[in-house]
Scaffold this motif. Structure first.
Motif, short mmCIF file in Angstrom:
data_model
loop_
_atom_site.label_atom_id
_atom_site.label_comp_id
_atom_site.label_asym_id
_atom_site.label_seq_id
_atom_site.Cartn_x
_atom_site.Cartn_y
_atom_site.Cartn_z
N TRP A 71 0.84 -1.19 0.00
CA TRP A 71 0.00 0.00 0.00
C TRP A 71 0.88 1.24 0.00
N LEU A 72 0.29 2.34 -0.42
CA LEU A 72 1.00 3.60 -0.48
C LEU A 72 -0.01 4.71 -0.17
N ALA A 73 0.45 5.78 0.46
CA ALA A 73 -0.46 6.86 0.83
C ALA A 73 0.23 8.21 0.70
N ILE A 74 -0.56 9.23 0.43
CA ILE A 74 -0.11 10.63 0.42
C ILE A 74 -0.94 11.38 1.44
N GLN A 75 -0.28 12.00 2.41
CA GLN A 75 -0.96 12.82 3.42
C GLN A 75 -0.53 14.27 3.23
N LEU A 76 -1.50 15.19 3.07
CA LEU A 76 -1.20 16.60 2.85
C LEU A 76 -1.51 17.42 4.09
N VAL A 103 -4.56 4.82 8.92
CA VAL A 103 -3.54 5.35 8.00
C VAL A 103 -3.47 6.87 8.13
N HIS A 104 -4.64 7.50 8.26
CA HIS A 104 -4.71 8.96 8.37
C HIS A 104 -4.02 9.44 9.65
N GLU A 105 -4.26 8.76 10.75
CA GLU A 105 -3.62 9.12 12.02
C GLU A 105 -2.11 8.93 11.94
N MET A 151 3.94 13.24 9.61
CA MET A 151 4.17 14.59 9.12
C MET A 151 4.84 15.46 10.18
N VAL A 152 4.38 15.32 11.42
CA VAL A 152 4.99 16.07 12.51
C VAL A 152 6.44 15.63 12.70
N ARG A 153 6.66 14.32 12.65
CA ARG A 153 8.00 13.78 12.83
C ARG A 153 8.94 14.21 11.70
N MET A 154 8.39 14.36 10.49
CA MET A 154 9.20 14.70 9.32
C MET A 154 9.11 16.18 8.96
N LEU A 159 8.66 3.18 4.00
CA LEU A 159 9.37 4.26 3.31
C LEU A 159 8.58 5.55 3.50
N ILE A 160 9.29 6.62 3.90
CA ILE A 160 8.64 7.91 4.13
C ILE A 160 9.40 8.96 3.33
N VAL A 161 8.69 9.70 2.47
CA VAL A 161 9.31 10.72 1.62
C VAL A 161 8.62 12.06 1.87
N PRO A 162 9.34 13.07 2.33
CA PRO A 162 8.71 14.38 2.56
C PRO A 162 8.36 15.06 1.24
N ILE A 163 7.21 15.71 1.20
CA ILE A 163 6.79 16.50 0.05
C ILE A 163 6.95 17.97 0.43
N ARG A 164 7.89 18.66 -0.22
CA ARG A 164 8.20 20.04 0.14
C ARG A 164 8.24 20.89 -1.13
N PHE A 165 7.93 22.17 -0.95
CA PHE A 165 8.04 23.13 -2.05
C PHE A 165 8.56 24.44 -1.50
N GLU A 166 9.69 24.87 -2.06
CA GLU A 166 10.34 26.11 -1.63
C GLU A 166 10.56 26.13 -0.12
N GLY A 167 11.01 24.98 0.41
CA GLY A 167 11.35 24.87 1.82
C GLY A 167 10.18 24.62 2.75
N LYS A 168 8.96 24.65 2.23
CA LYS A 168 7.77 24.47 3.10
C LYS A 168 7.23 23.05 2.93
N GLN A 169 6.88 22.43 4.06
CA GLN A 169 6.30 21.10 4.02
C GLN A 169 4.87 21.16 3.48
N LEU A 170 4.60 20.32 2.49
CA LEU A 170 3.24 20.20 1.95
C LEU A 170 2.59 18.88 2.36
N GLY A 171 3.41 17.91 2.74
CA GLY A 171 2.85 16.61 3.13
C GLY A 171 3.93 15.55 3.09
#
Length: 546
Positions: A218-223, A250-252, A258-261, A289-301
């Motif tokens: 399974w795979l998930a994206i949390q924003l 999964v949402h929790e 997200m807080v940890r990353m 596997l956990i991959v941060p989603i960032r844009f211009e230094g800001k976390q998006l998810g």
């Protein structure tokens, strides 16, 4: 030992074994303890190899026989062993810990020095019988031994090199296949990565495709939740695959990760999620596997997923692919947010402009915004696509922009206008179209600005167009404009009630208005329009009291 065991456990090429047999020679498994066995076929050589003479000679000469710097060794008179290097693939029984493979080559010398008689006695057969069996086997003259040994060595080197290259080719083919899947995924996503692409659909497709290519369960994206520019995506969880736990679980987990990353910029692989010391996480996956989603230094998810379907580890190739895809996601989300910023600024500027125009006439405060609202609602109800609906809304905001060129004394004059004053008013569609035509990005709005006072019967202005010759955007805005004019207080009359307005519109069906649009218009929900009138009235009262 069987040929299958030799090929599997030791790594001897079946091509070499076949060629040795075709040359008429015998392949033998020999051991340091003197134990030997013929591989693949039974012939007279088996009697020689099974003799005590051969066994004793092996034990006494093992180091010389297996010396990597020697190609051959004459273990008995006329009995030469040509070493065949082997590659051990796995440890098996203890008796294979020290063994080798060799090709037995017989020379003419075997018939000398009484060796045949000695072996025959130990095997309890006659020497004549043994000579008869050996006569069926290729016997090499002493002068040919060196050339034969060199030939066997070259053959082994050639076949070994071919096997090595085939292995490399298979590995390369596998890598190319995996790379193709990765490139195909990235290409497919880049094609869909358009500003007007539905963001939720893009992320869902990306999640599904990546889950299948990675081979995770399974795979998930949390924003994140706290950026209004994400609009409907704020706080959204998007999943793919089959997770044993509930979506809420999964949402929790996603919110916790997200807080940890929150300050992490690089991918993280947890081979044992129990080490995270969070009871919720190990329920989802053993490896993650956990991959941060960032844009211009800001976390998006974050993107996160776990446990390979085939039970293998999440490796560096998986991480690299995820990084590439998440980078594309970040760009897409960032562009979407920048687009929302630009769009909000653009619409805000238009509202400011139209408010300035409406302010020239105190009786038409909010008129352009209300016309834009009803134009959008009518276009949507008539079945036009979302892009046309939005462009019609913008044209509705700008439909009276040409009034900027009409004297304020004419616009706000109480009572009836003179003929010359009315002629000045009638110029505003053309003035507005010239203003809009100077902006390349607004060229598609010109029909709505220029033609909103044309009539279905051809008696309108500025060009007296009739019927379907009037652009549809102009017909839509013209109907919305007339509706607001009748529903609002003007200098020369009070506002009509809704029933009166709708009756008048129906009466003018096929004369002033497009008949089909009238049929759609009278079925609209008018509560948003009257809410907007109330808001504009309150705003006006606040300005007066201020």
């Amino acid at each position: 030992m069987s040929l299958d065991v030799i090929q599997h456990d030791i790594g001897m090429s079946p091509e070499i074994m076949m060629r040795v047999r075709q040359l008429g020679f015998t392949l033998v498994d020999i051991s340091h303890d003197g134990h030997s066995s013929v591989l693949g076929q039974d012939n007279g050589v088996e009697l020689v190899v099974a003799s005590q003479n051969f066994s004793d000679a092996l034990c006494q000469s093992w180091e010389q026989i297996t010396d990597p710097n020697r190609l051959m060794y004459e273990v008995l008179p006329g009995v030469i062993l040509v070493s065949m290097p082997i590659k051990r693939r796995r440890r098996v029984e203890d008796r294979f810990n020290e063994h080798s493979l060799a090709v037995v080559v017989l020379t003419e010398s075997i018939h000398e020095n009484g060796l045949i008689e000695c072996i025959a006695r130990s095997q309890q057969i006659t020497s004549a019988n043994l000579r008869e069996q050996l006569s069926k086997i290729s016997v090499v003259s002493s002068g040919e031994v060196n050339r034969l040994v060199s030939m066997l060595s070259w053959m082994h080197q050639d076949v070994t090199e071919i096997d090595r290259r085939l292995t490399e080719l298979q590995s390369m083919s596998l890598e190319l296949s995996e790379s193709y899947e990765e490139l195909s995924l990235l290409y497919k996503l880049s094609v869909n990565m358009r500003v007007n692409q539905e963001p939720a659909a893009f992320l869902q497709d990306a999640c599904v495709e990546l889950q299948q290519v990675l081979g995770v369960k399974w795979l998930a994206i949390q924003l994140i939740e706290d950026d209004p520019r994400l609009e409907d995506l704020a706080g959204r969880l998007i999943t793919a695959g089959d997770c044993a736990q509930s979506t809420r679980c999964v949402h929790e987990a996603g919110k916790y990760l997200m807080v940890r990353m929150s300050h992490e910029e690089h991918s993280v692989v947890h081979d044992d999620t129990a080490m995270l010391d969070v009871p919720l996480i190990p329920k989802l996956a053993k490896t993650m596997l956990i991959v941060p989603i960032r844009f211009e230094g800001k976390q998006l998810g974050i993107l996160f997923g776990g446990d390979k379907i085939e039970g293998t580890h999440i490796d560096s190739i998986d991480v690299k692919l995820c990084d590439s895809l998440v980078n594309s996601m970040s760009i897409f989300l960032g562009n979407m947010m920048l687009y929302e910023d630009a769009q909000s600024m653009f619409i805000g500027t238009l509202h400011a402009l139209t408010n300035a125009i409406d302010a020239k006439d105190s009786y038409t405060h909010g008129h352009s915004e209300r016309v834009a609202l009803m134009s959008r609602n009518l276009a949507e109800a008539a079945g036009f696509d979302a892009t046309f609906v939005e462009r019609t809304y913008i044209a509705g905001l700008l439909h009276d922009v040409g009034k900027i060129g009409v004297p304020e004394s004419v616009l706000s004059k109480p009572g009836r206008l003179s003929e010359s004053e009315y002629d000045q008013i009638k110029q505003h569609p053309e003035i507005g179209s010239r203003i809009v035509s100077g902006i390349r990005q607004m060229s598609d709005l010109i029909p709505g600005v220029l033609c909103h006072h044309e009539r279905w019967d051809g008696c309108g202005y500025p060009n007296k167009l009739a019927g379907n010759d009037i652009p549809i955007m102009g017909r839509i805005i013209g109907l919305a404009d007339a509706f607001d004019a009748m529903s609002s207080n003007r200098t020369y009359r009070q506002a009509m009630n809704l029933n009166e307005v709708l009756s008048e519109i129906v009466r003018c069906r096929g004369q002033q208005f497009d008949p089909e649009l009238v049929d759609v218009f009278v079925r609209l929900d008018f509560s948003p329009f009257f809410d907007l009138i109330a808001k504009h009235h309150d705003d006006k009262q606040k300005r007066i009291s201020a």
